[in-house]
Design a protein around this motif. Structure first.
Motif, PDB file in Angstrom:
ATOM      1  N   GLU B 539       9.279   4.386  11.483  1.00 34.90           N
ATOM      2  CA  GLU B 539       9.467   3.050  12.046  1.00 34.90           C
ATOM      3  C   GLU B 539      10.303   2.181  11.103  1.00 34.90           C
ATOM      4  O   GLU B 539       9.917   1.965   9.968  1.00 34.90           O
ATOM      5  N   PRO B 540      11.467   1.709  11.584  1.00 34.49           N
ATOM      6  CA  PRO B 540      12.275   0.873  10.691  1.00 34.49           C
ATOM      7  C   PRO B 540      11.751  -0.556  10.577  1.00 34.49           C
ATOM      8  O   PRO B 540      11.999  -1.229   9.594  1.00 34.49           O
ATOM      9  N   ARG B 541      11.026  -1.023  11.558  1.00 35.74           N
ATOM     10  CA  ARG B 541      10.542  -2.411  11.505  1.00 35.74           C
ATOM     11  C   ARG B 541       9.184  -2.442  10.823  1.00 35.74           C
ATOM     12  O   ARG B 541       8.180  -2.073  11.411  1.00 35.74           O
ATOM     13  N   SER B 542       9.180  -2.877   9.563  1.00 38.48           N
ATOM     14  CA  SER B 542       7.924  -2.821   8.829  1.00 38.48           C
ATOM     15  C   SER B 542       6.875  -3.694   9.491  1.00 38.48           C
ATOM     16  O   SER B 542       5.696  -3.398   9.456  1.00 38.48           O
ATOM     17  N   GLY B 543       7.332  -4.799  10.099  1.00 41.72           N
ATOM     18  CA  GLY B 543       6.383  -5.684  10.764  1.00 41.72           C
ATOM     19  C   GLY B 543       5.582  -4.965  11.834  1.00 41.72           C
ATOM     20  O   GLY B 543       4.400  -5.229  12.026  1.00 41.72           O
ATOM     21  N   GLU B 544       6.234  -4.009  12.481  1.00 44.92           N
ATOM     22  CA  GLU B 544       5.581  -3.302  13.577  1.00 44.92           C
ATOM     23  C   GLU B 544       4.509  -2.336  13.072  1.00 44.92           C
ATOM     24  O   GLU B 544       3.622  -1.940  13.815  1.00 44.92           O
ATOM     25  N   GLN B 545       4.665  -1.924  11.816  1.00 45.55           N
ATOM     26  CA  GLN B 545       3.744  -0.919  11.300  1.00 45.55           C
ATOM     27  C   GLN B 545       2.379  -1.518  10.985  1.00 45.55           C
ATOM     28  O   GLN B 545       1.368  -0.840  10.996  1.00 45.55           O
ATOM     29  N   VAL B 546       2.395  -2.809  10.684  1.00 40.05           N
ATOM     30  CA  VAL B 546       1.206  -3.435  10.104  1.00 40.05           C
ATOM     31  C   VAL B 546      -0.042  -3.380  10.990  1.00 40.05           C
ATOM     32  O   VAL B 546      -1.084  -2.903  10.536  1.00 40.05           O
ATOM     33  N   PRO B 547       0.036  -3.844  12.242  1.00 40.12           N
ATOM     34  CA  PRO B 547      -1.206  -3.874  13.030  1.00 40.12           C
ATOM     35  C   PRO B 547      -1.878  -2.502  13.113  1.00 40.12           C
ATOM     36  O   PRO B 547      -3.089  -2.399  12.965  1.00 40.12           O
ATOM     37  N   LEU B 548      -1.073  -1.462  13.287  1.00 40.76           N
ATOM     38  CA  LEU B 548      -1.661  -0.133  13.414  1.00 40.76           C
ATOM     39  C   LEU B 548      -2.268   0.332  12.089  1.00 40.76           C
ATOM     40  O   LEU B 548      -3.349   0.900  12.052  1.00 40.76           O
ATOM     41  N   LEU B 549      -1.551   0.050  11.003  1.00 45.27           N
ATOM     42  CA  LEU B 549      -2.075   0.446   9.692  1.00 45.27           C
ATOM     43  C   LEU B 549      -3.427  -0.216   9.451  1.00 45.27           C
ATOM     44  O   LEU B 549      -4.337   0.389   8.893  1.00 45.27           O
ATOM     45  N   LEU B 550      -3.540  -1.482   9.856  1.00 45.60           N
ATOM     46  CA  LEU B 550      -4.813  -2.169   9.687  1.00 45.60           C
ATOM     47  C   LEU B 550      -5.880  -1.493  10.534  1.00 45.60           C
ATOM     48  O   LEU B 550      -7.002  -1.271  10.083  1.00 45.60           O
ATOM     49  N   LYS B 551      -5.493  -1.161  11.756  1.00 49.75           N
ATOM     50  CA  LYS B 551      -6.453  -0.537  12.657  1.00 49.75           C
ATOM     51  C   LYS B 551      -6.938   0.774  12.061  1.00 49.75           C
ATOM     52  O   LYS B 551      -8.089   1.153  12.211  1.00 49.75           O
ATOM     53  N   MET B 552      -6.034   1.460  11.371  1.00 48.21           N
ATOM     54  CA  MET B 552      -6.393   2.743  10.794  1.00 48.21           C
ATOM     55  C   MET B 552      -7.000   2.594   9.406  1.00 48.21           C
ATOM     56  O   MET B 552      -7.174   3.580   8.696  1.00 48.21           O
ATOM     57  N   LYS B 553      -7.241   1.337   9.021  1.00 46.45           N
ATOM     58  CA  LYS B 553      -7.853   1.030   7.724  1.00 46.45           C
ATOM     59  C   LYS B 553      -7.002   1.469   6.539  1.00 46.45           C
ATOM     60  O   LYS B 553      -7.499   1.909   5.512  1.00 46.45           O
ATOM     61  N   LYS B 554      -5.702   1.390   6.687  1.00 47.44           N
ATOM     62  CA  LYS B 554      -4.816   1.682   5.559  1.00 47.44           C
ATOM     63  C   LYS B 554      -4.325   0.335   5.003  1.00 47.44           C
ATOM     64  O   LYS B 554      -3.143   0.005   5.079  1.00 47.44           O
TER      65      LYS B 554
END
Lengths: 577, 835
Positions: B539-554
């Motif tokens: 994913e090139p848009r780092s902003g887009e990665q955040v919600p999922l990473l949080l959901k996955m507890k990373k």
């Protein structure tokens, strides 16, 4: 209505229309408001919203937590018997943090629509865009909060979506670097989503305000600059003392003078204003009287109108002439108001001291003038402007001198200002002299910041905007265009922050083929604010016959020394409950 | 070609035709009898559910989904409650409305998506009837409950239930009702016997259709046109009334001469059509009514349903699928028997040309003489769009192309885009795909939506081919399809993470604007966290990665990605999340490693959590900031003791920070506060909170010179400032005696010009004169002028032989009264040596 946006080389009306379309689309969503009829507008404040016979209430807010608390209070105290629909429109961007806060307050579900209105750069004039983000400088340099830079980068992306990719990016300063980095990243993120447009801008120059801390401190001496210094221009309007604008009607010799301040809109849609706004104030009088002659000559024409056709033609020009006449009357009054101040001894003395500092006279010892001003308890901001200026022009003050000033200020204006002084030190406006050599004189000489023989009437150099001082920021811009920054490497190294150059790929087929003699267009973005005098200087460069470059100006906020210093002040008493 | 008009039937001024779209591929035992059937508009899928057998509730009927051509897409036994109604959403999802008001949502391949309820009221009084409708706001559901009340949701993706007002005097179920969309609102039109009511959010309004036949005693059926603009009512007397849906205008009324209750009624009106027309269906009979008295009758062999479309009505039976529509204008012009329209002539010309006959030239001449050739080409192109048979399309397009040869500067766009559109349409109309879209419908639904529909059917390859063929921008076309493909791919359990990640990245590598985070979310939702993380890397848009990473507890990764994006709101979001997730120590540690996040959090605390701010400064041993913190806190205190206590803490911190100046200054501040309080108690003067300067001014103005003097010494105030201060304070008081005493106390460090000026400011010329003599020579001229003594000024200026001073004095002289003086000054000026 927005004729002032058409006049430049770049049609900023495209941006305005795009923004209007977005707003209409949002209002469409709030069912019922099909005609976008706005019944009433209120300023946000606590308690219950004043009553109005409407179905929909739209909160138009910046995403700030303290505003969310007010909105929650508004919603909570709404009359339960006559529920109305609430909508929130965040400007310029939605904020999860704010929505979270509304959720905590238990009102998030009361909103029918929550949306964002992406309005980063607001067109102010044919060549001027501002984000109107008041605290941007303070946030970036004092509080390490780069939110406004993110919005700036987003704004530049919007601009590129409408006006094409800007092939060259130059910059100087930490913030400039950060914005450029974000832009390049966003460009990658949105790869492929932009429709292909022939680039309108050739170059983007990003400049940190802290690269040039000196310029805003100096008193602006252009007509518009002085209006701003004395009466402060807000959102393109100025409020003036009413006395000089009393309508003199025959018979009643000034019986009832107006008491409301006179409010005037200032932009290039007004022909006369466009002509004189950027002139040195000393050249305004002549311009006004010349204009007066032209106008009365035009009115005299009526005696020559003999045939019906001629009279008809004369009459058809009347509205335009009358507008010109009232415009002339207004500006004559403003010029008189300003003249009262610029001819005062106070003004002259403080200007003299400013110019001494800028030319490097006695910058290393306590200035008797400042001392006297403190003793007289002149306005604190005036003192701060002068002390900061001395510090900047001397690359810091001797510890003894600095402490003396600080003690003087604290004893006279109150100890609470210790926090303000610390803020000024933190952003580098005030500092103790380091062991390093004072490099201001080198910068001044290399960049020709001081011009002895400035011509105020028919200027041949940008230094006319400060009657001698050429704003550093604009000099950097000028040198970049010709002969290029390579010639001033040494000076650039003395100024804070990195300088850089980036290139953005423009799709093949969209490379601009320049006609011989066609000017380049450069967008200069001042991160942390720009003054009207700097704008005047850039306009002067655009209009110079052989400049070869036209400038469009963007900024986080239009500032002057006073508003700038004010934004850095901390007065804890005001936070009292 | 002669057969084109074979299936045309005249009605009034125009013709109607019934085209066979498909012979149905399904094999239904009893046709559509006793079935709940729902067919989506725009040639969408068909859902079938055998009616529930009330006597044996345990028997599970089969829910089946077919394409428009009758090919099976899904089939599964229905295990939930009693279904009252089936319907399709605008995005091809199947809605099953149960008796208890629960609505179950399935995708068109039978996958369960979600369910929602239509509210307590509905579940208590049960669903009597349901209508599913489409509006610009999405798909809506309207329910008539057992309590004879209507509940409505305009958009099922954003459910806001509305309970409509009661219909007065309603005893049993209304004879018929329909949903209208008017003025941005969904309303219900109800017929109760002869009465008609419109229900909106607030009111129930009785309405009367203008000119409704008086024989009617009740309205038995109604239907609203596709665009919600028109309304048709069928009365018990067998009359069909047609008018605008706002009931302002009547368009026509026709007597069908049939009195039975129909099974279904639908509008059959094409945009820009000549006349209003509706189709009414009884058992075995289909009737088209328009403006004229005559009707068209079709015999129906089988149980059928009507599917209203934008430009006609589709008729689906157990064996066939047909389209009934008014013959479009261009087709009528060209194919009508003995038509002399330019398009018809051009078609004829081209036929002769193919036969190599010179008649071609005659026909062409005829068109050209009337300068109608471009009109002829346009007609042929348009007609081709409306024809279903590829052979007919080709004939018409060839004729158009032939005609174009004889035109110069004819814009080719229309012809080219029609050829392309038809190629796409023929592809999706194919039996195997089964989307019988007309050209009009296609233009209305847009290519975007068509691509979506292909994707829902997992026809990825066809979707991509269409995008490529029509040169859709990658971002909206190929990339979008690939994303859907990838989302589907990651749910395939049988393949390993590595294989899938590789497959996805290889296929999607060159596509622009792919949202990998969406794909990763799908992977995570199907329980494949590792795969999700792998995919997020693309994913090139780092902003887009955040919600999922949080959901996955990373969370650490989420925080650094948020910072990378530059979006401070996103950083705040992660920080707030971490604050709730972690214990305080860990939270602070994590912030410490991320300065950007730390300074943002400090900003937040400054406004919201002062105490946390203090803890943060303490953790960093930031004594300077702690000092500032206490200073700020001191100003929030009303009581002086508390204020001083805070200041003392500030002093301690400043010393720790080795900031001597701040420490000393703050000590001064405490000293001043104590002094002020003492004096307030003793002398009853309001002083606390004043600056040193203001305190002294106040003291002097009330005559407490000693105390002022003491402060001056204690605080080591510079002489100059003290003199200014005292001078101004005394003048303010007009204590001229004390002022004179003060002036003589010692040599003034500010000179004596200020004395002169201050006196003048208070309009005391007499006092001012006293000090003129003491003014230093450099300022004498100014002093003389200040008191209005021009002669004195002149003397002084001449004595000093200073040109600019002489000029200043000159400017103050008036030529008439000071004639001699002016002369003297001018003479003196002349002798001043030039520099």
């Amino acid at each position: 209505m927005a004729s002032h946006l058409f006049c430049g080389r770049v049609n900023l009306n495209i941006l305005r229309e795009a923004a209007r379309k977005d707003l209409r689309e949002f209002l469409d969503k709030c069912s019922g408001s099909k005609e976008h009829e706005v019944e009433k507008m209120f300023t946000l404040k606590g308690g219950r919203i004043p009553s109005a016979a409407v179905k929909n209430i739209v909160f138009f807010v910046r995403p700030r937590l303290e505003l969310m608390d007010i909105i929650a209070e508004n919603v909570a105290s709404e009359d339960k018997l006559h529920p109305r629909d609430f909508h929130i429109l965040f400007v310029p961007r939605r904020s999860l943090l704010c929505e979270q806060r509304l959720k905590e307050k238990g009102v998030l579900n009361s909103f029918t629509n929550i949306d964002e209105y992406i309005l980063d750069l607001i067109p102010y004039d044919g060549d001027l865009l501002s984000m109107e983000s008041e605290s941007s400088f303070r946030e970036c340099y004092l509080e390490s909060d780069q939110t406004s830079l993110y919005h700036a980068a987003k704004g530049l992306m919007t601009l590129q979506a409408l006006y094409g990719t800007i092939p060259q990016i130059f910059g100087k300063g930490e913030c400039a670097r950060h914005v450029a980095n974000m832009m390049l990243r966003m460009k990658r993120e949105f790869a492929g989503s932009h429709t292909q447009i022939l680039p309108v801008f050739d170059t983007l120059l990003l400049l940190d305000r802290n690269v040039d801390l000196l310029t805003p401190l100096a008193t602006q001496l252009t007509y518009e600059g002085l209006i701003d210094e004395i009466f402060s221009i807000t959102n393109g309007y100025v409020k003036l003392p009413p006395e000089k604008f009393a309508q003199k009607k025959q018979g009643e010799g000034g019986k009832d003078l107006p008491t409301e301040p006179k409010k005037l809109q200032l932009n290039s849609a007004e022909e006369l204003y466009a002509e004189i706004r950027d002139k040195n104030f000393n050249a305004v009088g002549a311009a006004l009287s010349k204009k007066a002659k032209v106008i009365s000559a035009a009115f005299e024409e009526r005696h020559n109108a003999k045939t019906v056709g001629e009279i008809k033609q004369f009459v058809s020009q009347l509205p335009h002439m009358q507008a010109a006449r009232s415009s002339l009357a207004n500006h004559t009054s403003i010029a008189e108001l300003i003249k009262d101040i610029t001819t005062s001894e106070d003004f002259f003395d403080s200007l003299t001291v400013e110019q001494e500092f800028m030319t490097g006279v006695d910058t290393d010892k306590v200035s008797t003038y400042i001392e006297d001003c403190v003793a007289q308890k002149d306005p604190l901001i005036k003192i701060l402007r002068l002390v900061c200026m001395q510090s900047v022009c001397n690359n810091g003050l001797k510890q003894k001198v600095l402490d003396f000033y600080k003690r003087e200020i604290l004893q006279t204006y109150g100890y609470k200002h210790i926090l303000t002084l610390k803020n000024l030190e933190k952003v580098g406006l005030l500092k103790p002299q380091s062991t390093m050599r004072n490099n201001y004189p080198t910068i001044r000489k290399t960049l020709k910041l001081w011009m002895e023989d400035t011509n105020e009437q028919n200027p041949n150099d940008i230094s006319y905007v400060y009657s001698g001082y050429a704003p550093l920021s604009v000099r950097l811009t000028q040198v970049l265009a010709r002969p290029g920054w390579r010639s001033i490497e040494e000076v650039l190294k003395m100024l804070p922050g990195p300088h850089f150059e980036e290139r953005q790929q423009v799709p093949t087929g969209l490379h601009k083929k320049r006609q011989p003699g066609e000017n380049r267009t450069t967008l200069v973005f001042f991160l942390g604010g720009v003054t009207y005098a700097e704008i005047a200087a850039l306009r002067f460069l655009s209009n110079m016959e052989d400049s070869g470059t036209e400038y469009i100006i963007a900024t986080t906020k239009l500032i002057n020394g006073t508003s700038w210093i004010k934004s850095l002040m901390d007065s804890p008493e005001e936070n009292l409950p | 070609m002669a057969f084109v008009t074979a299936n045309w039937n005249p009605l009034g001024e125009s013709f109607y035709r019934k085209i066979e779209l498909y012979e149905m591929g399904w094999n239904l035992k009893d046709g559509l009898r006793d079935c709940l059937v729902a067919a989506a508009p725009y040639g969408g899928p068909i859902a079938l559910l055998k009616a529930h057998n009330r006597r044996s509730p345990s028997a599970r009927p089969q829910l089946e989904i077919f394409s428009s051509s009758g090919l099976p897409l899904a089939s599964f036994p229905w295990k939930s409650g009693m279904v009252k109604q089936l319907g399709w959403t605008v995005s091809d999802d199947l809605l099953c409305v149960q008796e208890d008001g629960t609505v179950l949502v399935y995708d068109l391949l039978g996958g369960f998506k979600r369910h929602f309820s239509m509210g307590n009221e509905v579940s208590q009084s049960q669903v009597l009837e349901t209508k599913i409708f489409h509006s610009p706001y999405g798909t809506g559901v309207a329910i008539l409950t057992g309590a004879l009340r209507f509940t409505l949701a305009t958009n099922i993706d954003d459910i806001k239930l509305r309970r409509l007002p009661e219909v007065p005097g309603l005893q049993g179920a209304p004879s018929c009702w329909a949903v209208l969309t008017q003025d941005r609102q969904s309303k219900v039109l109800v017929a109760s016997g002869p009465h008609l009511f419109i229900l909106d959010n607030t009111a129930c309004t009785p309405v009367t259709p203008p000119g409704l036949s008086p024989q009617a005693s009740s309205i038995v059926h109604m239907c609203v046109s596709f665009s919600y603009k028109y309304l048709a009512l069928l009365t018990d007397s067998g009359h069909v009334w047609m008018g605008t849906s706002n009931l302002k205008e009547k368009l026509s009324e026709v007597d069908t001469k049939i009195k039975g209750s129909p099974k279904q009624m639908a509008w059959c009106r094409r945009p820009k059509s000549q006349q209003p027309s509706a189709v009414v269906m009884w058992d075995g009979l289909l009737l088209v009514v328009g403006e004229c008295k005559e009707t068209i009758q079709y015999h129906l062999e089988d149980d059928s349903i009507l599917v209203p479309e934008l430009d006609g009505v589709r008729i689906i039976s157990g064996t066939h699928h047909e389209l009934l529509q008014e013959v479009p204008g261009a087709c009528e012009e060209i194919f009508k028997i003995a038509s002399m329209a330019p398009g018809a002539l051009l078609l004829e010309a081209h036929k002769e040309y193919e036969k190599e006959s010179q008649k071609a030239d005659e026909y062409l001449r005829e068109i050209k003489e009337q300068s109608l050739l471009s009109e002829a080409v346009r007609q042929c192109v348009e007609a081709a769009g409306h024809e279903h048979e590829p052979e007919t399309q080709k004939t018409l397009l060839r004729a158009a192309s032939f005609g174009k040869c004889f035109l110069s500067n004819f814009p080719p766009e229309q012809f080219v885009s029609m050829c392309k559109d038809l190629r796409v349409l023929n592809a999706v109309r194919d039996y195997t795909v089964g989307i019988p879209l007309s050209h009009t419908q296609f233009k209305q639904m847009t290519l975007q939506v068509l691509i979506d529909r292909l994707v829902y059917r997992k026809l990825y390859l066809l979707a991509i081919e269409v995008c490529r063929y029509l040169k859709t921008p990658e971002y909206q076309g190929v990339s979008r399809v690939l994303k859907h493909w990838a989302c589907y791919k990651v749910q395939q359990k049988e393949e390993s993470d590595e294989v899938i990640a590789k497959a996805v990245s290889v296929k999607l590598a060159d596509a622009a604007g792919i949202s990998y985070s969406e794909i990763a979310t799908k992977a995570y939702e199907s329980g494949r966290t590792e795969l999700a993380i792998k995919l997020l890397e693309f994913e090139p848009r780092s902003g887009e990665q955040v919600p999922l990473l949080l959901k996955m507890k990373k969370s650490p990764l989420a925080l650094s990605k948020a910072i990378e994006s530059g979006d401070t709101d996103l950083v705040y979001t992660v920080v707030m999340y971490l604050k709730n997730e972690l214990n305080r120590g860990d939270f602070f540690m994590m912030l410490r490693n991320q300065p950007v996040a730390l300074s943002l959090y400090k900003q937040f605390c400054k406004h919201q959590e002062q105490e946390t701010l203090k803890d943060l400064f303490n953790q960093d041993d930031d004594h300077e900031e702690l000092g500032n913190f206490y200073v700020k806190a001191s100003y929030k205190e009303q009581r002086l003791e508390a204020r001083i206590a805070h200041l003392q803490s500030a002093v301690d911190e400043y010393y720790k920070a080795k900031n001597e100046f701040s420490a000393k200054t703050t000590e001064d501040e405490m000293r001043l506060l104590r002094f002020q309080r003492k004096l307030e108690e003793e002398k009853d003067e309001q002083l606390v909170g004043f600056s040193l300067q203001d305190t002294m001014t106040t003291l002097l103005s009330v005559g407490l010179h000693k105390h002022a003097e003491q402060l001056y010494k204690d605080f080591r105030m510079p002489d100059k400032r003290f003199w200014w201060l005292k001078l101004k304070a005394l003048a303010e008081k007009e204590d001229w005696e004390e002022l004179e005493k003060f002036s003589k106390s010692k040599k003034s460090p500010i000179g004596y010009l200020p004395f002169v000026e201050v006196c003048i400011k208070h309009h005391n010329k007499c006092e001012a004169r006293k000090y003129v003599a003491k003014v230093s020579p450099e300022q004498k001229v100014k002093a003389h002028l200040a008191v209005g003594d021009v002669e004195g000024a002149a003397e002084a200026a001449i004595e000093r032989r200073n040109e600019s001073e002489i000029s200043t004095v000159l400017s103050r002289c008036s030529a008439t009264t000071d004639h001699l003086l002016v002369e003297r000054l001018n003479r003196a000026k002349a002798t001043v040596p030039k520099k």
